[in-house]
Design an enzyme around this catalytic site. Structure first.
Site, PDB file in Angstrom:
ATOM      1  N   LYS A 124       0.829  -1.205   0.000  1.00  0.00           N
ATOM      2  CA  LYS A 124       0.000   0.000   0.000  1.00  0.00           C
ATOM      3  C   LYS A 124       0.864   1.256   0.000  1.00  0.00           C
ATOM      4  O   LYS A 124       0.627   2.190  -0.780  1.00  0.00           O
ATOM      5  CB  LYS A 124      -0.938   0.014   1.223  1.00  0.00           C
ATOM      6  CG  LYS A 124      -1.924   1.177   1.192  1.00  0.00           C
ATOM      7  CD  LYS A 124      -2.852   1.164   2.402  1.00  0.00           C
ATOM      8  CE  LYS A 124      -2.159   1.723   3.620  1.00  0.00           C
ATOM      9  NZ  LYS A 124      -3.079   1.927   4.756  1.00  0.00           N
ATOM     10  N   ASP A 142      -6.826   1.253   0.998  1.00  0.00           N
ATOM     11  CA  ASP A 142      -6.919   1.365   2.456  1.00  0.00           C
ATOM     12  C   ASP A 142      -8.333   0.983   2.884  1.00  0.00           C
ATOM     13  O   ASP A 142      -9.124   0.478   2.078  1.00  0.00           O
ATOM     14  CB  ASP A 142      -6.539   2.777   2.910  1.00  0.00           C
ATOM     15  CG  ASP A 142      -7.559   3.825   2.472  1.00  0.00           C
ATOM     16  OD1 ASP A 142      -8.478   3.502   1.685  1.00  0.00           O
ATOM     17  OD2 ASP A 142      -7.447   4.980   2.929  1.00  0.00           O
TER      18      ASP A 142
END
Length: 214
Positions: A124, A142
């Site tokens: 991420k 997220d």
């Protein structure tokens, strides 16, 4: 889990996002690629607002890996001790700085594999940096994107990787660069976890979420 929306609906959704916010921006403050990597690494299990408050003074004097090494771990902790897991994050940031200096000439790499080789940098974080700094259409999933993707049918998936892949496969190519920011901001301010603001939502009529608020 909602079903994947068809292409024409996806195109309409992202056209509306673009009309509403043509150039969406991330909310983590940074001055260059290195401070962006640090800020994103610090933001794990923390709010962007909290990270920005902690790094405001830090980034005025520390904007390269070598300057971070010169500051030292205790000096870094003094700046970031208001952030959750600050001791672990401080260790990772210092190790990251050392590797960047020793193996990358003090420069932040622009490949996902190289970024993920750095301590404290997962997929991420790497995707955020690739997207925000290197302008690559990487999708950093997220909790906000995961929620919006599944509720609306924009990118359904049981795992983060599945949602990321659904965005890459189904969001029209000309919207890929900004897709992750539009979805994050939508999840952060409109499609919130407990009481989504469906009446204020610009895609409410296209969204598959069955429990819309009135």
């Amino acid at each position: 889990m909602a079903k994947q929306l068809p292409y024409p609906v996806m195109r309409e959704i992202f056209s509306r996002f673009e009309n509403s916010e043509p150039e969406p921006k991330g909310e983590l403050n940074h001055v260059n690629a290195y401070t962006l990597v640090v800020a994103v690494a610090l933001s794990a299990q923390a709010t962007d607002k909290g990270v920005n408050k902690a790094t405001e003074a830090l980034f005025k004097s520390v904007d390269t890996p070598q300057k971070m090494l010169d500051l030292g771990e205790d000096g870094l902790i003094a700046h970031i001790k208001t952030i959750g897991l600050y001791k672990t994050k401080a260790r990772n940031v210092m190790k990251m700085a050392q590797i960047l200096v020793e193996e990358f000439g003090g420069e932040v790499p622009n490949s996902r594999a190289a970024l993920q080789s750095l301590p404290g940098v997962g997929r991420k974080t790497a995707n955020v940096v690739l997207n925000m700094w290197w302008q690559q259409p990487a999708q950093a999933v997220d909790t906000h994107i995961f929620r919006v993707g599944n509720r609306a049918g924009i990118a359904p998936g049981k795992t983060v990787d599945q949602v990321e892949r659904a965005i890459e496969d189904n969001v029209p190519a000309d919207f890929q660069l900004h897709a992750h920011h539009w979805l994050i901001l939508h999840g952060r301010y409109i499609c919130v976890a407990r009481k989504p603001k469906c009446r204020a939502c610009i895609i409410s009529d296209l969204c598959q979420f069955e429990e819309k608020t009135q």
